[in-house]
Scaffold this motif. Structure first.
Motif, PDB file in Angstrom:
ATOM      1  N   LYS A 472       0.830  -1.216   0.000  1.00 46.82           N
ATOM      2  CA  LYS A 472       0.000   0.000   0.000  1.00 46.82           C
ATOM      3  C   LYS A 472       0.857   1.255   0.000  1.00 46.82           C
ATOM      4  N   TRP A 473       1.925   1.241   0.778  1.00 46.55           N
ATOM      5  CA  TRP A 473       2.800   2.411   0.820  1.00 46.55           C
ATOM      6  C   TRP A 473       3.395   2.698  -0.554  1.00 46.55           C
ATOM      7  N   ILE A 474       3.809   1.654  -1.268  1.00 47.82           N
ATOM      8  CA  ILE A 474       4.368   1.847  -2.610  1.00 47.82           C
ATOM      9  C   ILE A 474       3.303   2.378  -3.564  1.00 47.82           C
ATOM     10  N   LEU A 475       2.115   1.811  -3.494  1.00 46.17           N
ATOM     11  CA  LEU A 475       1.028   2.259  -4.372  1.00 46.17           C
ATOM     12  C   LEU A 475       0.602   3.687  -4.041  1.00 46.17           C
ATOM     13  N   GLU A 476       0.543   4.008  -2.753  1.00 45.70           N
ATOM     14  CA  GLU A 476       0.161   5.370  -2.351  1.00 45.70           C
ATOM     15  C   GLU A 476       1.197   6.390  -2.818  1.00 45.70           C
ATOM     16  N   LYS A 477       2.469   5.986  -2.757  1.00 43.85           N
ATOM     17  CA  LYS A 477       3.535   6.863  -3.237  1.00 43.85           C
ATOM     18  C   LYS A 477       3.442   7.056  -4.745  1.00 43.85           C
ATOM     19  N   ALA A 478       3.156   5.968  -5.473  1.00 42.38           N
ATOM     20  CA  ALA A 478       3.001   6.055  -6.924  1.00 42.38           C
ATOM     21  C   ALA A 478       1.796   6.912  -7.287  1.00 42.38           C
ATOM     22  N   LEU A 479       0.731   6.797  -6.502  1.00 39.27           N
ATOM     23  CA  LEU A 479      -0.475   7.595  -6.741  1.00 39.27           C
ATOM     24  C   LEU A 479      -0.174   9.079  -6.578  1.00 39.27           C
ATOM     25  N   ALA A 480       0.531   9.433  -5.503  1.00 40.55           N
ATOM     26  CA  ALA A 480       0.878  10.831  -5.261  1.00 40.55           C
ATOM     27  C   ALA A 480       1.811  11.355  -6.351  1.00 40.55           C
ATOM     28  N   SER A 481       2.760  10.513  -6.774  1.00 41.72           N
ATOM     29  CA  SER A 481       3.687  10.919  -7.827  1.00 41.72           C
ATOM     30  C   SER A 481       2.950  11.135  -9.143  1.00 41.72           C
ATOM     31  N   GLY A 482       2.045  10.210  -9.472  1.00 42.91           N
ATOM     32  CA  GLY A 482       1.273  10.344 -10.706  1.00 42.91           C
ATOM     33  C   GLY A 482       0.423  11.594 -10.716  1.00 42.91           C
ATOM     34  N   ARG A 483      -0.170  11.885  -9.573  1.00 38.66           N
ATOM     35  CA  ARG A 483      -1.012  13.082  -9.467  1.00 38.66           C
ATOM     36  C   ARG A 483      -0.169  14.345  -9.642  1.00 38.66           C
ATOM     37  N   ALA A 484       0.990  14.375  -9.012  1.00 36.67           N
ATOM     38  CA  ALA A 484       1.860  15.542  -9.122  1.00 36.67           C
ATOM     39  C   ALA A 484       2.355  15.725 -10.557  1.00 36.67           C
TER      40      ALA A 484
END
Length: 592
Positions: A472-484
């Motif tokens: 989840k931490w990896i996916l949440e980080k990828a989600l934030a990166s994608g959004r940015a």
């Protein structure tokens, strides 16, 4: 020292059961083989199939209770004998000792100061258990006549281990006695512990591993009971599922590839004493010296007296560590989450996209990874997503435009977007895909963190939740990166910012970065309309006296799609269907 250690077969006491007829057992095993050899479960039915297979396995285990081979005495009792055996046969035994490190299990402790890169451990070939030694053992006649066993080196090694364990005169008995009686791989999880992995990206590999192991056991049980070449095997009278599960886990957590004696090929091996080392981030420091014909290990770092000596197992995710090694590594700098992506053949632009990807050496359907570091996607995934989101005119530019061949090199570079619109599309797609993956979990990161604070969790439950939370931490980080990234490129588009200017010299900018793709370039004039693009396969050869044992390089980057296990024309079992879902690892997570 405790009681004298010897091999025994449990046949009495509270664990003993009434004798089971060979016919009754053969019926159960045949049912298990049939269940595991049918076509893979339909999407969404994997858990249901797992429960059915597990139910059959538990019936078999219940009837086999009390029949497994085991050693008397404590594991600690056997380490002095291991050290003296190793010393007598040419291994280095000075400067370290086997020690129990509590939560980390057994490992090697420095008994003196050891400098980084100092050669402190070597194990000669004659001490190793290998596929080659299996061929020369009591298992050899069966190996020579069974084509499936010949295709499965790791299973050959597992059966070799079981045969030697049952032999009181085995040369390797001092080593085998020191192996754990149980492991923390998911093969040893209770059903409710496996259930904690539901919704994770790792669960399919866990279920597949159990299915493969059950199928292998059923096949080889029948083979050992019926094949004339198995008549002298010590397994014929006692080959339980628990025995096989133990052997598979022993091999899975310890196997490595070494060169054959002539140095021209590689073979699988178990490496006594060296496999006691636990894992830490770093570099591969173990190799094989062909001149001296031995496995050699140099120190990963400086070690003071009484410090634990570590080795680096390779760049593996925590899912791989949990599934194949039985531990979760909190400080894993190489953790990742798998994400499967592909381009549909029904898409109108499929042919053009497939061609661009082929020139970049990227499949049209593959398993990519999202990483735990600052840049969550690789150059390969970035290139795939750019092609995936390309419009027709953009595809033509990368196929026929000026500098088309050279521009493909830049597909994996953040410095050279295809267009602002393309960047917005690809980051929006990734953001949406990751959000869907996160929704598949039945708990939140906060809930998992709270659960991990409970002291009553079993070790397996704790490991499963740690893995779930790490994903989840990896996916949440990828989600934030994608959004940015999406927001950034939307701003670029709105402001009318010019795209970075591409020049042929731009390729030089990529030479010292990890953004350069493994390009397979094709001259446009050589590809005719309708001609299929061919890819060359390269084989590995051992040319140097020092053979670096890098377990991370022993695995295929892409996992093949499951195939029908039964050949519809011949009705025979396919060779590859029995291949275990096991990667080749140098791992040695020894448990007390």
């Amino acid at each position: 020292m405790g009681k004298k250690s010897r091999v025994k077969i449990q046949k009495s006491g509270s664990a003993a059961t009434t004798s089971v007829s060979s016919k009754e057992m053969m019926i159960l095993v045949s049912e298990l083989l049939q269940k595991c050899s049918s076509g893979g479960p339909t999407a969404g039915k994997e858990w249901e199939e797992y429960l059915q297979i597990r139910g059959l396995v538990e019936k078999i285990r219940k009837k086999q209770r009390g029949m497994s081979v085991e050693f008397e005495g404590r594991r600690d009792d056997h380490f002095p004998h291991l050290m003296s055996w190793a010393r007598d046969h040419g291994a280095s035994c000075e400067g370290f000792a086997v020690t129990n490190f509590g939560a980390e299990g057994y490992g090697l402790r420095a008994t003196r100061d050891i400098k980084a890169e100092e050669l402190f451990l070597w194990i000669p070939r004659k001490m190793l258990m290998t596929v080659e030694s299996a061929k020369k053992s009591v298992l050899g006649p069966l190996y020579n006549q069974d084509r499936i066993l010949q295709a499965m080196d790791n299973v050959t090694l597992a059966l070799h281990l079981l045969c030697e364990r049952a032999n009181p005169a085995s040369f390797w008995l001092p080593y085998i006695r020191t192996l754990p009686q149980e492991y923390d791989t998911p093969l040893f999880y209770e059903q409710d512990e496996v259930q904690l992995l539901q919704g994770t990206q790792a669960v399919q590999d866990v279920l597949s591993q159990y299915r493969n192991t059950a199928r292998q056991y059923a096949y080889f049980y029948k083979l050992i009971q019926t094949h004339p070449a198995s008549s002298k095997l010590p397994l014929k009278d006692s080959f339980t599922f628990d025995d096989y599960r133990w052997a598979v886990s022993s091999v899975m957590t310890r196997q490595n590839q070494i060169p054959t004696e002539d140095g021209r090929q590689v073979t699988l091996a178990l490496i006594p004493l060296w496999d006691m080392c636990n894992h830490r981030n770093g570099l591969i420091t173990t190799g094989y010296n062909l001149e001296d014909d031995r496995c050699e290990c140099v120190a990963l770092q400086d070690y003071k007296k009484n410090e634990q000596i570590y080795i680096f197992y390779g760049t593996r995710s925590n899912a791989e560590f949990v599934i194949h090694n039985g531990f979760f590594y909190q400080e894993n700098a190489h953790d990742q989450v798998k994400i499967k992506l592909g381009i549909s053949k029904s898409e109108r632009l499929y042919a053009m996209k497939a061609e661009v990807l082929a020139r970049a050496g990227i499949p049209v359907s593959s398993i990519f990874a999202l990483y735990c570091n600052e840049q969550p996607i690789s150059a390969q995934l970035l290139a795939f997503l750019r092609v995936f989101c390309m419009k027709e005119e953009e595809l033509r530019d990368y196929l026929l435009g000026g500098h088309a061949i050279n521009k493909i090199v830049t597909l994996g570079s953040m410095e050279f977007p295809v267009s602002w619109d393309n960047e917005i599309k690809l980051w929006t797609f990734l953001e949406t895909r990751v959000a869907l993956l996160l929704k598949a979990y039945k708990t939140t990161s906060e809930e998992d963190s709270s659960t991990l604070e409970k002291s009553e969790l079993s070790p397996h439950s704790r490991m499963a939740i740690q893995l779930r939370l790490a994903e989840k931490w990896i996916l949440e980080k990828a989600l934030a990166s994608g959004r940015a990234k999406r927001v950034h490129f939307q701003k670029q588009l709105e402001e009318g910012a010019p795209l970075p200017d591409y020049h042929e010299s731009s390729i030089a900018l990529l030479e010292n970065t990890d953004a350069k793709l493994p390009i397979i370039l094709h001259k446009l004039g050589e590809i005719q309309e309708g001609q299929e693009i061919q890819f060359e396969e390269t084989g590995a050869r051992v040319e140097n006296a020092a053979f670096e044992m890098d377990p991370g390089a022993n695995r295929l980057a892409l996992k093949p799609e499951p195939r029908d296990p039964i050949n519809k024309e011949s009705g025979e079992l396919s060779l590859d269907v029995l291949l275990p879902d096991v990667h080749l690892h140098t791992c040695s997570r020894s448990l007390s």
